[in-house]
Enzyme design. Structure first.
Site, mmCIF file in Angstrom:
data_model
loop_
_atom_site.group_PDB
_atom_site.id
_atom_site.type_symbol
_atom_site.label_atom_id
_atom_site.label_comp_id
_atom_site.label_asym_id
_atom_site.label_seq_id
_atom_site.Cartn_x
_atom_site.Cartn_y
_atom_site.Cartn_z
ATOM 1 N N SER A 127 10.313 -40.878 -52.186
ATOM 2 C CA SER A 127 10.713 -39.495 -52.370
ATOM 3 C C SER A 127 12.192 -39.426 -52.777
ATOM 4 O O SER A 127 12.592 -40.052 -53.756
ATOM 5 C CB SER A 127 10.426 -38.694 -51.097
ATOM 6 O OG SER A 127 10.526 -37.311 -51.325
ATOM 7 N N ALA A 128 13.012 -38.691 -52.030
ATOM 8 C CA ALA A 128 14.435 -38.623 -52.367
ATOM 9 C C ALA A 128 15.060 -40.008 -52.406
ATOM 10 O O ALA A 128 15.937 -40.289 -53.238
ATOM 11 C CB ALA A 128 15.170 -37.748 -51.356
#
Length: 359
Positions: free
Chosen positions: A179-180
């Site tokens: 994700s991030a």
């Protein structure tokens, strides 16, 4: 006025006061959400923290025996958030063996998350024959772009300086993330291999390009231009990018172009394994990243699934090792890493059906 009417009047007056108070509270709440990302961020953190805890607990039964660790190593003495853990396969820690090292950056939408969220998953990965470093970093809105990328770069410097003590092969580093964290890992990989991008984001890379063997990138946001601003997912992305860029008008921020790492990859980017689930709102970003790298001639192993894959695979599907797709992602990741370790060829991009046959 009768006694009953007096009581009724009091009730009406109290009801009016409560209604006015709720109205003021509603206006105040609305204003709070408009003036700062913090109210929305706190809601996101609450939801994400619960989900991360559940996913971590589900992995407990998969934990292998014999994995050891060095916990809470401070990679920057001046930074209270600069901590990392290192996990080892059985019978490796403290010996003379130097292993390919996966440096993993956790997700959380840039506004939540901690290294403990992914610890179980990374111990399972380490047991397959790799040293795995699990890196913490500062989150938004308290820390804005590109602070986490600079912190992970500092972690690389620490790991390189202590490579012998940590059983690390400093010439076989793999940047990884979910994700991030995948965006941060990809951004740093591009900075290490592209002097122009390093200048663009203001980083002096801790590694030489030859030391970066590859990347593992799960479910990341790699291009802000791919966000569908009329979708149900848009509110979340507005909060995240407002927090991370430090500006409510982030779409007018010229730095958003540098954040969009898929636009800036070069032929020097290391081999990449890229994956996302078919029901992940960020799946188009992974397709775009894979396509951008292939266009530059970079070797890519991509694990994607048909749109009609059932059950639908959500964001961060890879952490569910009780699912066939999650197990497949782990096996493909290990095969990719083994290929890097052994100097073997990395497959070109493929799309996998749910039955594992290429498409």
């Amino acid at each position: 006025m009768t006694a009953g009417e007096g009581r009724g009047g009091k009730v009406r007056r109290w009801a009016l006061r409560v209604a006015l108070a709720l109205g003021v509270l509603g206006v105040g709440t609305w204003a709070a959400f408009q003036l700062s990302p913090w109210p929305s961020v706190l809601l996101i953190r609450w939801v994400f923290d619960r989900g991360a805890a559940e996913a971590s607990e589900a992995l407990r039964k998969h934990l292998p025996a014999g994995v050891t660790e060095r916990a809470a190593l401070r990679y920057d003495a001046t930074d209270p958030d600069a901590l990392l853990d290192v996990y080892y396969p059985p019978n490796v820690q403290g010996g003379h063996e130097r292993l390919t090292t996966v440096v993993w950056v956790h997700g959380g939408g840039f506004v939540s998350g901690r290294r403990q969220d992914v610890a179980h998953y990374l111990k399972i990965l380490a047991a397959r024959g790799f040293v795995v470093a699990n890196v913490d970093y500062s989150i938004a809105p308290g820390a804005t772009w590109p602070t986490p990328t600079r912190q992970v770069n500092a972690a690389l410097s620490y790991l390189q300086a202590h490579a012998d003590a940590l059983n690390i092969d400093a010439d076989r580093i793999v940047l990884a993330g979910d994700s991030a964290g995948a965006q941060i890992a990809a951004e740093l990989a591009n900075a290490i291999t592209s002097p122009d991008h390093a200048r663009r984001i203001g980083i002096t890379p801790a590694l030489a390009p030859r030391q970066l063997a590859g990347t593992l990138l799960f479910c990341g946001p790699y291009d802000a231009g791919l966000v569908q601003w009329d979708s149900p997912f848009a509110g979340f992305m507005r909060t995240v990018l407002w927090s991370y860029m430090g500006r409510k008008d982030f779409l007018d921020d010229p730095r958003l172009d540098a954040f969009s790492v898929a636009r800036h990859v070069t032929p020097a980017f290391p081999p990449a394994f890229i994956s996302a689930g078919n029901a992940d709102p960020l799946e188009p970003h992974s397709h775009a990243m894979a396509a951008a790298l292939q266009k530059q001639g970079v070797r890519v192993d991509a694990l994607f699934f048909p749109k009609d894959h059932a059950p639908p695979l959500p964001h961060e599907y890879q952490f569910n090792l009780d699912s066939e797709a999650g197990r497949q992602a782990m096996e493909r990741s290990v095969a990719f890493l083994q290929g890097l370790r052994e100097g073997g060829a990395v497959p070109s991009a493929t799309v996998e059906r749910s039955d594992g046959q290429g498409q």
